[in-house]
Write a protein that holds these residues in place. Sequence first.
Motif, PDB file in Angstrom:
ATOM      1  N   GLY A 150      -1.641 -13.116  -9.053  1.00  0.00           N
ATOM      2  CA  GLY A 150      -1.186 -12.277  -8.060  1.00  0.00           C
ATOM      3  C   GLY A 150      -0.657 -13.471  -6.813  1.00  0.00           C
ATOM      4  N   GLN A 151      -0.543 -14.452  -7.566  1.00  0.00           N
ATOM      5  CA  GLN A 151       0.608 -15.355  -6.619  1.00  0.00           C
ATOM      6  C   GLN A 151       2.041 -14.968  -6.477  1.00  0.00           C
ATOM      7  OE1 GLN A 151      -0.841 -17.033  -4.059  1.00  0.00           O
ATOM      8  NE2 GLN A 151      -3.046 -15.324  -4.538  1.00  0.00           N
ATOM      9  N   PRO A 152       2.968 -15.328  -6.120  1.00  0.00           N
ATOM     10  CA  PRO A 152       4.369 -15.296  -6.684  1.00  0.00           C
ATOM     11  C   PRO A 152       3.989 -16.764  -6.884  1.00  0.00           C
ATOM     12  CG  PRO A 152       4.103 -16.466  -4.118  1.00  0.00           C
ATOM     13  CD  PRO A 152       2.088 -15.060  -4.638  1.00  0.00           C
ATOM     14  N   HIS A 153       5.557 -16.850  -8.111  1.00  0.00           N
ATOM     15  CA  HIS A 153       6.223 -17.654  -9.115  1.00  0.00           C
ATOM     16  C   HIS A 153       6.767 -17.918  -8.513  1.00  0.00           C
ATOM     17  CE1 HIS A 153       1.661 -18.983  -9.729  1.00  0.00           C
ATOM     18  NE2 HIS A 153       2.090 -17.020 -10.149  1.00  0.00           N
ATOM     19  N   LYS A 154       7.852 -19.736  -8.697  1.00  0.00           N
ATOM     20  CA  LYS A 154       8.846 -19.745  -9.286  1.00  0.00           C
ATOM     21  C   LYS A 154       9.412 -19.779 -10.240  1.00  0.00           C
ATOM     22  CE  LYS A 154      11.777 -23.790  -9.745  1.00  0.00           C
ATOM     23  NZ  LYS A 154      12.111 -24.086 -10.630  1.00  0.00           N
ATOM     24  N   LEU A 155       9.720 -19.203 -11.132  1.00  0.00           N
ATOM     25  CA  LEU A 155      11.129 -19.372 -12.414  1.00  0.00           C
ATOM     26  C   LEU A 155      10.995 -20.797 -13.164  1.00  0.00           C
ATOM     27  CD1 LEU A 155      10.795 -17.017 -15.019  1.00  0.00           C
ATOM     28  CD2 LEU A 155      13.161 -16.793 -14.551  1.00  0.00           C
ATOM     29  N   ASP A 156      10.585 -20.609 -14.133  1.00  0.00           N
ATOM     30  CA  ASP A 156      10.534 -22.051 -14.835  1.00  0.00           C
ATOM     31  C   ASP A 156      12.118 -22.562 -15.001  1.00  0.00           C
ATOM     32  OD1 ASP A 156       9.921 -25.067 -14.764  1.00  0.00           O
ATOM     33  OD2 ASP A 156       8.387 -24.412 -16.775  1.00  0.00           O
ATOM     34  N   LEU A 157      13.341 -22.532 -14.540  1.00  0.00           N
ATOM     35  CA  LEU A 157      13.857 -21.755 -15.772  1.00  0.00           C
ATOM     36  C   LEU A 157      14.963 -22.230 -14.253  1.00  0.00           C
ATOM     37  CD1 LEU A 157      15.452 -21.795 -18.296  1.00  0.00           C
ATOM     38  CD2 LEU A 157      15.759 -19.242 -17.867  1.00  0.00           C
ATOM     39  N   PRO A 158      16.324 -22.874 -13.987  1.00  0.00           N
ATOM     40  CA  PRO A 158      17.530 -23.133 -13.252  1.00  0.00           C
ATOM     41  C   PRO A 158      18.164 -21.333 -13.173  1.00  0.00           C
ATOM     42  CG  PRO A 158      17.787 -24.328 -15.272  1.00  0.00           C
ATOM     43  CD  PRO A 158      16.697 -23.869 -15.372  1.00  0.00           C
ATOM     44  N   ILE A 159      17.636 -20.760 -13.496  1.00  0.00           N
ATOM     45  CA  ILE A 159      17.887 -18.742 -13.021  1.00  0.00           C
ATOM     46  C   ILE A 159      18.642 -18.670 -12.351  1.00  0.00           C
ATOM     47  CG2 ILE A 159      16.096 -17.842 -11.994  1.00  0.00           C
ATOM     48  CD1 ILE A 159      18.441 -16.771 -15.027  1.00  0.00           C
ATOM     49  N   VAL A 160      18.664 -19.171 -11.177  1.00  0.00           N
ATOM     50  CA  VAL A 160      19.824 -18.900  -9.503  1.00  0.00           C
ATOM     51  C   VAL A 160      20.842 -19.908 -10.482  1.00  0.00           C
ATOM     52  CG1 VAL A 160      20.534 -19.369  -7.015  1.00  0.00           C
ATOM     53  CG2 VAL A 160      17.715 -18.875  -8.611  1.00  0.00           C
ATOM     54  N   ASP A 161      20.632 -21.568 -10.497  1.00  0.00           N
ATOM     55  CA  ASP A 161      22.184 -22.308 -11.224  1.00  0.00           C
ATOM     56  C   ASP A 161      23.169 -20.811 -12.235  1.00  0.00           C
ATOM     57  OD1 ASP A 161      22.223 -24.652  -9.786  1.00  0.00           O
ATOM     58  OD2 ASP A 161      20.535 -25.448 -10.764  1.00  0.00           O
ATOM     59  N   ILE A 162      22.155 -20.625 -13.001  1.00  0.00           N
ATOM     60  CA  ILE A 162      22.688 -20.174 -14.261  1.00  0.00           C
ATOM     61  C   ILE A 162      23.587 -18.571 -14.056  1.00  0.00           C
ATOM     62  CG2 ILE A 162      21.968 -18.779 -16.158  1.00  0.00           C
ATOM     63  CD1 ILE A 162      20.423 -21.241 -16.404  1.00  0.00           C
ATOM     64  N   THR A 163      22.950 -18.377 -13.002  1.00  0.00           N
ATOM     65  CA  THR A 163      23.210 -17.202 -12.787  1.00  0.00           C
ATOM     66  C   THR A 163      24.286 -17.289 -11.868  1.00  0.00           C
ATOM     67  OG1 THR A 163      21.631 -15.688 -12.358  1.00  0.00           O
ATOM     68  CG2 THR A 163      23.459 -14.688 -11.481  1.00  0.00           C
ATOM     69  N   THR A 164      24.413 -18.440 -11.154  1.00  0.00           N
ATOM     70  CA  THR A 164      26.311 -19.032 -10.246  1.00  0.00           C
ATOM     71  C   THR A 164      27.002 -18.730 -10.999  1.00  0.00           C
ATOM     72  OG1 THR A 164      24.017 -19.731  -8.493  1.00  0.00           O
ATOM     73  CG2 THR A 164      26.519 -20.425  -8.553  1.00  0.00           C
ATOM     74  N   GLY A 165      26.308 -20.048 -12.307  1.00  0.00           N
ATOM     75  CA  GLY A 165      27.763 -20.553 -13.049  1.00  0.00           C
ATOM     76  C   GLY A 165      28.294 -19.061 -13.670  1.00  0.00           C
ATOM     77  N   LEU A 166      27.284 -17.836 -13.776  1.00  0.00           N
ATOM     78  CA  LEU A 166      28.408 -16.653 -14.465  1.00  0.00           C
ATOM     79  C   LEU A 166      29.175 -16.287 -13.573  1.00  0.00           C
ATOM     80  CD1 LEU A 166      24.883 -15.105 -16.776  1.00  0.00           C
ATOM     81  CD2 LEU A 166      27.434 -16.482 -17.667  1.00  0.00           C
ATOM     82  N   TYR A 167      28.360 -16.123 -12.104  1.00  0.00           N
ATOM     83  CA  TYR A 167      29.488 -14.614 -11.059  1.00  0.00           C
ATOM     84  C   TYR A 167      30.728 -16.310 -10.494  1.00  0.00           C
ATOM     85  CZ  TYR A 167      25.661 -11.848  -9.942  1.00  0.00           C
ATOM     86  OH  TYR A 167      24.533 -10.687 -10.256  1.00  0.00           O
ATOM     87  N   ALA A 168      30.166 -17.515 -11.197  1.00  0.00           N
ATOM     88  CA  ALA A 168      31.343 -18.493 -10.394  1.00  0.00           C
ATOM     89  C   ALA A 168      32.540 -18.075 -11.517  1.00  0.00           C
ATOM     90  CB  ALA A 168      31.675 -19.385 -10.765  1.00  0.00           C
ATOM     91  N   PHE A 169      32.366 -17.578 -13.360  1.00  0.00           N
ATOM     92  CA  PHE A 169      33.262 -18.170 -13.841  1.00  0.00           C
ATOM     93  C   PHE A 169      33.740 -16.248 -14.147  1.00  0.00           C
ATOM     94  CE2 PHE A 169      33.702 -15.144 -18.289  1.00  0.00           C
ATOM     95  CZ  PHE A 169      34.778 -16.121 -18.746  1.00  0.00           C
ATOM     96  N   GLN A 170      33.045 -14.773 -13.315  1.00  0.00           N
ATOM     97  CA  GLN A 170      33.283 -13.816 -13.354  1.00  0.00           C
ATOM     98  C   GLN A 170      34.654 -14.253 -12.315  1.00  0.00           C
ATOM     99  OE1 GLN A 170      31.100 -10.624 -11.790  1.00  0.00           O
ATOM    100  NE2 GLN A 170      31.938 -10.810 -10.427  1.00  0.00           N
ATOM    101  N   SER A 171      34.390 -14.701 -11.356  1.00  0.00           N
ATOM    102  CA  SER A 171      34.870 -14.920  -9.663  1.00  0.00           C
ATOM    103  C   SER A 171      36.621 -15.092 -10.029  1.00  0.00           C
ATOM    104  CB  SER A 171      34.635 -15.455  -8.493  1.00  0.00           C
ATOM    105  OG  SER A 171      33.471 -15.435  -8.111  1.00  0.00           O
ATOM    106  N   ILE A 172      36.659 -16.839 -11.002  1.00  0.00           N
ATOM    107  CA  ILE A 172      37.740 -17.578 -11.339  1.00  0.00           C
ATOM    108  C   ILE A 172      38.725 -16.413 -12.602  1.00  0.00           C
ATOM    109  CG2 ILE A 172      38.730 -18.993 -13.344  1.00  0.00           C
ATOM    110  CD1 ILE A 172      35.980 -20.449 -12.002  1.00  0.00           C
TER     111      ILE A 172
END
Length: 380
Positions: free
Chosen positions: A165-187
């Motif tokens: 019932g508690q909120p949790h951080k995903l134990d994976l740098p998912i935002v970093d990874i997603t940002t890398g993908l969006y950066a690739f898309q933007s480039i």
Amino acid sequence: MPINKNKNNSSGPLAGLLVIDASQGIAGPYCGATLASYGARVIKIDPPQGDWGRNVGYRYGSLSTYAIAYNQGKESIVLDLKKPEDLDCLYRLVAEADIFMESSRPGVAEKIGIDFETLKGHNPSLVYLSVSGFGQTGPYAERPCTDGVAQAYSGLVNGNVGLDGQPHKLDLPIVDITTGLYAFQSISMALFQRMKTGEAQYLDVNLVTSALEVQRAKLFEVCVEGESVAKLNVPSGIYECDSGNVAIALATEEHYARLVKALDAPELIEAPKFATFADRADHADELRSRIGEILARQTNQYWEETLGKAGIIVNAINSLQDVVEDKQFAEGGALHPVEHPGVGTFMVPVMPLRDITLPPAPELGQDTEAVLRELTTATK
């Protein structure tokens, strides 16, 4: 004679492009590695102490698990950009390059002399990428930001409620990874735009915006409906079983009817309060508790088989080790083994047009002498 942009002899769609990757951590380097996997020549600029991402995960000399994963296919040179002679080397590389990437805090690149306006003066058709936490402007622009902070700030943690019932951080740098993908898309789109205009372009990609982009539908709901957003397709979710956990997804009302029948719990469909997804969302705790009681009587493997035969979208909760050993990936060709000298074999996902036979991630500065020698020859 210009620097050899196709040194790796790639036939990929980005072959013939030169990328200067001065980013650190995960997001920028992941973007750089993705560019390399599609054929670009990527030269990583390491500071003398090395990219801090080389310390994330298990260490193997000057590398780590994350550095290996997100720097495969690159060359590494060490430059101390506080030294005029090393900064001049970077300028000469940029003059030959197509793409430049950095991930310093807003304002730092300008102090060093590697900001967009400065580098555009050396290359008027340069695609310049900045990766930051909160973006280049606004009251939080200079605020320290990591993947965990971005998950917390953007609402991802709040929306990831566990069985406790508690909120949790995903134990994976998912935002970093997603940002890398969006950066690739933007480039990729910037390169397409450059074909039309020939002009330099500046790209601002940041962690928080990327975290919000993956929540686009939820963001829409909050803006339109307010904070009291209904849970998605209740009683979809994770349940504890007698042995292990199981994930159940219900896309249609028919799926719910099949679930109730497979659980032999007709009262869960006969009661008006459970009639529709909207009704079930209003009584989510009660419904999930009742279903949880039934699922707890058998193992997750039992329910995966039983519910699967009933036409329900279901799967036992696997570990990564389970996935690597599963016959789907052993026989389906979705993973490819890659050998890293002195470390061992790891698996990489197979994606369309992406080269899965790239050289291993470079040791700190292993290509400095060769690249600078090539640069000297090219600029004579």
